[in-house]
Design a protein around this motif. Structure first.
Motif: not given
Length: 251
Positions: A187-204
């Motif tokens: 029973x999920x009550x809430x979700x907290x989202x955080x958004x950040x700007x990044x540069x792609x590493x080799x894996x991404x």
């Protein structure tokens, strides 16, 4: 200020400087607010801003001009092509304040399970899982159903108890939030989202089919049950040229 002001950038001297600057400017241009100025600073001011040569800045601007994001005019300056910027933005991910809305948004893309199992709690996430050394770990790649183009990849770190009840096959049909809620019964009550700007590493870069150093958006979503316990931490890396985020607050 009558010119567009780019963000500061810590340059990686192991990568081409002109490329990093072009990607920094590109991310700022695509993320600019509608009321921001369209005119870019002069080449000399940009060179001072990034602490590089004018020739390096000139090469970066040439890349953006060929992409159609800017136009350069002798004696007048360099300007953002607002129409081209608008055409490059698509499908904003909207965090609307309900679990149902997040599930609906996540369900748009086709998902492929890359790996699953147990693994150590990442040090930066230890605060969410006090007393635990291992959690369930899931890695998925999401693609546009129409084109097959990769749009984001996700890592989920799930508390061991619900992770033990997850059927991996469900993760190729549904987003993790829906699996936990509807298949596992959390029973999920809430979700907290955080958004950040990044540069792609080799894996991404490899997973999303973009160059290393391209702009990406890292969304970290922390899901809590009714007792306030963290059940899942998701880290999703979105292609910076495909998504923007907006938040609607209803009174």
């Amino acid at each position: 200020m009558d010119t567009f002001a780019p963000d500061r950038l810590e340059l990686n001297r192991r990568l081409p400087l002109w490329y990093q600057i072009s990607q920094s400017l590109r991310a700022c241009i695509l993320g600019r607010s509608p009321e921001a100025p369209l005119r870019l600073p002069t080449e000399r001011r940009l060179a001072e801003h990034y602490d590089v040569s004018v020739l390096t800045v000139r090469q970066a601007l040439k890349e953006l001009e060929e992409e159609g994001l800017i136009s350069r005019h002798r004696r007048r300056g360099t300007f953002i092509e607002a129409a081209a910027v608008r055409s490059r933005r698509s499908g904003p991910v909207r965090v609307l304040g309900s679990v149902d809305a997040i599930v609906a948004q996540q369900s748009v893309d086709a998902a492929r399970l890359l790996a699953h199992g147990t693994g150590p709690v990442p040090p930066e996430l230890a605060c969410h899982f006090p007393g635990l050394t291992e959690v369930g770990v899931y890695r998925r790649l999401r693609s546009d159903e129409a084109t097959g183009e990769p749009v984001n990849w996700a890592e989920n770190f799930v508390r061991p108890e619900p992770a033990a009840r997850i059927d991996p096959a469900d993760l190729e049909r549904w987003p993790m939030t829906r699996v936990l809620r509807d298949a596992v019964g959390v029973r999920i009550a809430r979700i907290t989202d955080t958004v950040e700007a990044r540069l792609a590493d080799a894996e991404t870069a490899g997973l999303l089919a973009v160059p290393v150093g391209s702009p990406v958006l890292l969304c970290t979503g922390v899901s809590y049950d009714e007792a306030g316990t963290v059940v899942d931490v998701a880290r999703i890396r979105y292609r910076g040229d495909r998504f923007s985020f907006s938040v609607t607050v209803e009174m």
